[in-house]
Design a protein around this motif. Structure first.
Motif, PDB file in Angstrom:
ATOM      1  N   LYS A   1      -1.837 -10.840  -0.517  1.00  0.00           N
ATOM      2  CA  LYS A   1      -0.974 -10.654   0.653  1.00  0.00           C
ATOM      3  C   LYS A   1      -0.487 -12.019   1.118  1.00  0.00           C
ATOM      4  O   LYS A   1      -1.219 -13.006   1.065  1.00  0.00           O
TER       5      LYS A   1
ATOM      6  N   VAL B   1       3.833  -6.968   2.388  1.00  0.00           N
ATOM      7  CA  VAL B   1       3.686  -6.376   1.067  1.00  0.00           C
ATOM      8  C   VAL B   1       2.630  -7.176   0.324  1.00  0.00           C
ATOM      9  O   VAL B   1       2.287  -8.282   0.721  1.00  0.00           O
TER      10      VAL B   1
ATOM     11  N   ARG C   1       3.326  -3.645  -3.703  1.00  0.00           N
ATOM     12  CA  ARG C   1       3.015  -2.430  -2.942  1.00  0.00           C
ATOM     13  C   ARG C   1       3.089  -2.717  -1.446  1.00  0.00           C
ATOM     14  O   ARG C   1       2.995  -3.857  -1.004  1.00  0.00           O
ATOM     15  N   ASN C   2       3.216  -1.656  -0.683  1.00  0.00           N
ATOM     16  CA  ASN C   2       3.194  -1.731   0.773  1.00  0.00           C
ATOM     17  C   ASN C   2       1.740  -1.805   1.206  1.00  0.00           C
ATOM     18  O   ASN C   2       0.949  -0.925   0.875  1.00  0.00           O
ATOM     19  N   SER C   3       1.382  -2.820   1.956  1.00  0.00           N
ATOM     20  CA  SER C   3      -0.022  -2.988   2.340  1.00  0.00           C
ATOM     21  C   SER C   3      -0.518  -1.866   3.236  1.00  0.00           C
ATOM     22  O   SER C   3      -1.711  -1.602   3.294  1.00  0.00           O
TER      23      SER C   3
END
Length: 79
Positions: A20, A31, A45-47
């Motif tokens: 991150k 992200v 990816r979306n955190s």
């Protein structure tokens, strides 16, 4: 590893080390990125949805994006 594709579930990816940005904030506006094994590319990816879909890019695509961001090519998107 099976063939990767944009939108595949992160659960289908092999174990990777997600990273991150230090610019992330407690609101989850960030992200995460991970290098795929064997030079297969970079997953994003979306955190806030760590089990959701991943976008898969080649290393060259990510390099072009990062270098463009560093040069200010996308600054107009956040002003």
């Amino acid at each position: 590893m099976n063939q990767t594709y944009n939108g595949m579930s992160t659960g289908e990816l092999p174990a990777v080390a997600w990273k991150k940005s230090r610019r992330s904030n407690p609101s989850g506006n960030c992200v995460e990125m991970a290098e795929l094994p064997g030079g297969a590319g970079i997953a994003i990816r979306n955190s806030r949805d760590p089990d959701g879909p991943a976008l898969i890019y080649t290393t060259d695509e990510i390099a072009a994006f990062i270098l463009g961001a560093r040069d200010g090519d996308f600054d107009h998107l956040i002003q």
